[in-house]
Design a protein around this motif. Structure first.
Motif, PDB file in Angstrom:
ATOM      1  N   GLY A  37     -11.908  63.449  42.611  1.00 49.74           N
ATOM      2  CA  GLY A  37     -11.619  63.003  44.302  1.00 49.74           C
ATOM      3  C   GLY A  37      -9.924  63.840  44.094  1.00 49.74           C
ATOM      4  N   LYS A  38      -9.736  63.060  45.857  1.00 43.98           N
ATOM      5  CA  LYS A  38      -8.671  64.243  46.201  1.00 43.98           C
ATOM      6  C   LYS A  38      -7.862  63.391  45.665  1.00 43.98           C
ATOM      7  CE  LYS A  38     -10.649  64.979  50.937  1.00 43.98           C
ATOM      8  NZ  LYS A  38     -10.486  64.439  52.566  1.00 43.98           N
ATOM      9  N   GLY A  39      -6.123  64.043  45.979  1.00 39.40           N
ATOM     10  CA  GLY A  39      -4.949  63.974  45.661  1.00 39.40           C
ATOM     11  C   GLY A  39      -3.721  64.357  46.119  1.00 39.40           C
ATOM     12  N   LEU A  40      -2.551  64.279  46.426  1.00 42.91           N
ATOM     13  CA  LEU A  40      -1.643  64.392  47.378  1.00 42.91           C
ATOM     14  C   LEU A  40      -0.294  64.915  46.719  1.00 42.91           C
ATOM     15  CD1 LEU A  40      -0.257  60.791  48.657  1.00 42.91           C
ATOM     16  CD2 LEU A  40      -2.205  62.496  49.934  1.00 42.91           C
ATOM     17  N   ALA A  41       0.210  65.786  47.675  1.00 39.68           N
ATOM     18  CA  ALA A  41       0.996  67.318  46.682  1.00 39.68           C
ATOM     19  C   ALA A  41       2.016  66.816  47.405  1.00 39.68           C
ATOM     20  CB  ALA A  41       0.499  68.227  46.804  1.00 39.68           C
ATOM     21  N   PHE A  42       3.482  66.731  46.935  1.00 41.58           N
ATOM     22  CA  PHE A  42       5.052  66.803  47.478  1.00 41.58           C
ATOM     23  C   PHE A  42       5.567  67.672  47.033  1.00 41.58           C
ATOM     24  CE2 PHE A  42       3.541  62.719  45.486  1.00 41.58           C
ATOM     25  CZ  PHE A  42       3.153  62.046  46.673  1.00 41.58           C
ATOM     26  N   ASP A  43       5.801  68.439  48.030  1.00 41.73           N
ATOM     27  CA  ASP A  43       7.136  69.695  48.212  1.00 41.73           C
ATOM     28  C   ASP A  43       8.838  68.999  47.995  1.00 41.73           C
ATOM     29  OD1 ASP A  43       4.960  71.884  48.142  1.00 41.73           O
ATOM     30  OD2 ASP A  43       4.886  71.269  50.383  1.00 41.73           O
ATOM     31  N   GLY A  44       9.446  69.478  48.313  1.00 45.59           N
ATOM     32  CA  GLY A  44      10.986  69.489  47.947  1.00 45.59           C
ATOM     33  C   GLY A  44      11.001  68.895  49.969  1.00 45.59           C
ATOM     34  N   GLY A  45      12.009  67.960  50.305  1.00 43.87           N
ATOM     35  CA  GLY A  45      12.135  67.272  50.706  1.00 43.87           C
ATOM     36  C   GLY A  45      11.535  65.851  51.222  1.00 43.87           C
ATOM     37  N   LEU A  46      10.894  65.556  50.089  1.00 41.18           N
ATOM     38  CA  LEU A  46       9.885  63.830  50.186  1.00 41.18           C
ATOM     39  C   LEU A  46      10.477  62.971  50.736  1.00 41.18           C
ATOM     40  CD1 LEU A  46       7.103  63.209  49.671  1.00 41.18           C
ATOM     41  CD2 LEU A  46       7.906  63.049  47.646  1.00 41.18           C
ATOM     42  N   ALA A  47       9.924  62.886  51.713  1.00 40.04           N
ATOM     43  CA  ALA A  47      10.573  60.841  51.864  1.00 40.04           C
ATOM     44  C   ALA A  47       9.071  60.249  51.956  1.00 40.04           C
ATOM     45  CB  ALA A  47      11.674  61.065  53.083  1.00 40.04           C
ATOM     46  N   LEU A  48       9.086  59.463  51.352  1.00 40.12           N
ATOM     47  CA  LEU A  48       7.629  58.644  51.826  1.00 40.12           C
ATOM     48  C   LEU A  48       8.220  57.466  50.945  1.00 40.12           C
ATOM     49  CD1 LEU A  48       4.369  58.658  51.847  1.00 40.12           C
ATOM     50  CD2 LEU A  48       4.295  59.452  49.554  1.00 40.12           C
ATOM     51  N   ALA A  49       7.343  56.242  51.785  1.00 39.90           N
ATOM     52  CA  ALA A  49       7.981  54.928  50.866  1.00 39.90           C
ATOM     53  C   ALA A  49       6.558  53.870  51.254  1.00 39.90           C
ATOM     54  CB  ALA A  49       8.261  54.367  51.145  1.00 39.90           C
ATOM     55  N   TRP A  50       5.789  52.842  50.725  1.00 46.52           N
ATOM     56  CA  TRP A  50       5.226  52.158  51.515  1.00 46.52           C
ATOM     57  C   TRP A  50       6.104  50.617  51.450  1.00 46.52           C
ATOM     58  CZ3 TRP A  50       3.449  56.249  48.501  1.00 46.52           C
ATOM     59  CH2 TRP A  50       1.694  56.524  49.186  1.00 46.52           C
ATOM     60  N   PRO A  51       5.461  49.663  52.478  1.00 42.63           N
ATOM     61  CA  PRO A  51       6.284  49.041  52.589  1.00 42.63           C
ATOM     62  C   PRO A  51       5.803  47.777  51.209  1.00 42.63           C
ATOM     63  CG  PRO A  51       4.568  48.970  54.271  1.00 42.63           C
ATOM     64  CD  PRO A  51       4.773  49.984  53.312  1.00 42.63           C
ATOM     65  N   ALA A  52       6.999  47.172  50.737  1.00 45.22           N
ATOM     66  CA  ALA A  52       6.299  46.707  49.037  1.00 45.22           C
ATOM     67  C   ALA A  52       5.915  44.993  49.721  1.00 45.22           C
ATOM     68  CB  ALA A  52       7.673  46.009  48.089  1.00 45.22           C
ATOM     69  N   ALA A  53       6.419  44.241  50.748  1.00 46.42           N
ATOM     70  CA  ALA A  53       5.274  42.527  50.934  1.00 46.42           C
ATOM     71  C   ALA A  53       4.298  42.745  51.331  1.00 46.42           C
ATOM     72  CB  ALA A  53       6.039  43.085  52.389  1.00 46.42           C
ATOM     73  N   GLU A  54       4.150  42.127  49.980  1.00 52.58           N
ATOM     74  CA  GLU A  54       2.407  41.243  50.103  1.00 52.58           C
ATOM     75  C   GLU A  54       1.421  42.529  49.523  1.00 52.58           C
ATOM     76  OE1 GLU A  54       0.396  39.816  53.005  1.00 52.58           O
ATOM     77  OE2 GLU A  54       2.199  38.555  54.124  1.00 52.58           O
ATOM     78  N   ASN A  55       2.439  43.653  48.879  1.00 55.52           N
ATOM     79  CA  ASN A  55       1.937  44.837  47.955  1.00 55.52           C
ATOM     80  C   ASN A  55       2.397  44.570  46.588  1.00 55.52           C
ATOM     81  OD1 ASN A  55       0.548  45.693  50.325  1.00 55.52           O
ATOM     82  ND2 ASN A  55       1.823  47.309  51.214  1.00 55.52           N
ATOM     83  N   ILE A  56       3.213  44.589  45.960  1.00 53.59           N
ATOM     84  CA  ILE A  56       3.678  44.097  44.906  1.00 53.59           C
ATOM     85  C   ILE A  56       4.732  43.210  44.824  1.00 53.59           C
ATOM     86  CG2 ILE A  56       5.470  45.104  43.148  1.00 53.59           C
ATOM     87  CD1 ILE A  56       5.653  47.712  44.297  1.00 53.59           C
ATOM     88  N   TYR A  57       4.699  41.923  43.811  1.00 55.43           N
ATOM     89  CA  TYR A  57       5.230  40.906  43.202  1.00 55.43           C
ATOM     90  C   TYR A  57       6.102  41.032  42.613  1.00 55.43           C
ATOM     91  CZ  TYR A  57       1.177  38.640  45.877  1.00 55.43           C
ATOM     92  OH  TYR A  57       0.602  37.931  46.626  1.00 55.43           O
ATOM     93  N   ALA A  58       7.589  40.818  42.743  1.00 53.57           N
ATOM     94  CA  ALA A  58       8.540  40.746  41.833  1.00 53.57           C
ATOM     95  C   ALA A  58       8.386  40.783  41.025  1.00 53.57           C
ATOM     96  CB  ALA A  58       9.811  40.162  42.739  1.00 53.57           C
ATOM     97  N   GLN A  59       7.480  39.211  40.650  1.00 54.86           N
ATOM     98  CA  GLN A  59       7.466  37.887  39.663  1.00 54.86           C
ATOM     99  C   GLN A  59       7.006  38.730  38.371  1.00 54.86           C
ATOM    100  OE1 GLN A  59       6.859  37.221  42.376  1.00 54.86           O
ATOM    101  NE2 GLN A  59       7.827  34.786  43.281  1.00 54.86           N
ATOM    102  N   ARG A  60       5.859  39.746  38.693  1.00 52.77           N
ATOM    103  CA  ARG A  60       4.888  40.469  37.536  1.00 52.77           C
ATOM    104  C   ARG A  60       4.491  40.811  38.247  1.00 52.77           C
ATOM    105  NH1 ARG A  60       4.311  35.294  38.031  1.00 52.77           N
ATOM    106  NH2 ARG A  60       4.911  35.236  36.142  1.00 52.77           N
ATOM    107  N   GLY A  61       3.829  42.338  37.801  1.00 50.53           N
ATOM    108  CA  GLY A  61       3.124  43.493  38.038  1.00 50.53           C
ATOM    109  C   GLY A  61       3.082  44.406  37.326  1.00 50.53           C
ATOM    110  N   THR A  62       2.005  45.491  37.664  1.00 50.28           N
ATOM    111  CA  THR A  62       1.137  46.492  36.575  1.00 50.28           C
ATOM    112  C   THR A  62       1.675  48.461  37.928  1.00 50.28           C
ATOM    113  OG1 THR A  62       0.725  45.751  35.030  1.00 50.28           O
ATOM    114  CG2 THR A  62       0.090  47.758  35.415  1.00 50.28           C
ATOM    115  N   ILE A  63       1.694  48.994  37.708  1.00 48.28           N
ATOM    116  CA  ILE A  63       2.327  49.771  38.332  1.00 48.28           C
ATOM    117  C   ILE A  63       1.624  51.312  37.466  1.00 48.28           C
ATOM    118  CG2 ILE A  63       4.123  52.075  39.510  1.00 48.28           C
ATOM    119  CD1 ILE A  63       4.374  49.769  40.870  1.00 48.28           C
TER     120      ILE A  63
END
Length: 181
Positions: A37-63
């Protein structure tokens, strides 16, 4: 369970999100072909981030993510993925880092005392510019960290630690992802 999943089929909106599905900031990003399917491409000057709250747990997880270099990889290290602490005493505010180190991958998580649980993996062959690489990194306070490359175990470190902390955001291919960015 699954907290966050983004395929690129809906642009920068996650198909699954325990917290906010859209990015905190996003420049410049464009659609491209992905592994499936689709993907994302990045060029120089990238600034991309999603909020971590409720999307990632610090105690354990997998990326888990796929990346394709598009230009030949060399000895110069560069960032692949970052997860930022919400608050901390470390100058770089990085809770989790995955980097190309010039011959493979380094990955670590930072505990509440600023100690880092780190693993490294030297690849037998540097991936070609058009080759997709699948990276999986898992962490758990009770057992340590694990790294898989292209579906195969690559590195692990058994170590108990206290990772419980507030996380701010996460994103790819940036030197720093932090609330002050």
């Amino acid at each position: 369970g699954l907290l966050f999943s983004l395929s690129g089929d809906k642009g920068l909106e996650a198909e699954v999100a325990g917290g906010e599905a859209g990015p905190v900031f996003a420049t410049p990003v464009r659609e491209t072909d992905g592994v499936v399917g689709k993907g994302l491409a990045f060029d120089g000057g990238l600034a991309l981030a999603w909020p971590a709250a409720e999307n990632i747990y610090a105690q354990r997880g997998t990326i888990s993510f796929f990346f394709r270099p598009r230009t030949p990889l060399g000895r110069t290290p560069f960032p692949l993925f970052r997860v930022a602490s919400a608050d901390g005493t470390s100058w770089d505010m990085q809770f989790l880092r995955i980097d190309w180190n010039g011959h493979g991958l380094d990955a670590f998580v930072t505990d509440t005392g600023l100690a880092r649980t780190r693993v490294s993996f030297r690849m037998d062959a540097i991936p070609a510019a058009d080759e997709w690489v699948h990276v999986v990194f898992a962490w758990d306070e009770a057992s340590g960290v694990r790294l898989w490359i292209n579906g195969k175990p690559a590195a692990k470190l058994d170590k108990k630690a206290v990772y419980d902390q507030g996380l701010w955001g996460f994103g790819p291919f940036q030197r720093i992802v932090a609330a002050w960015q």
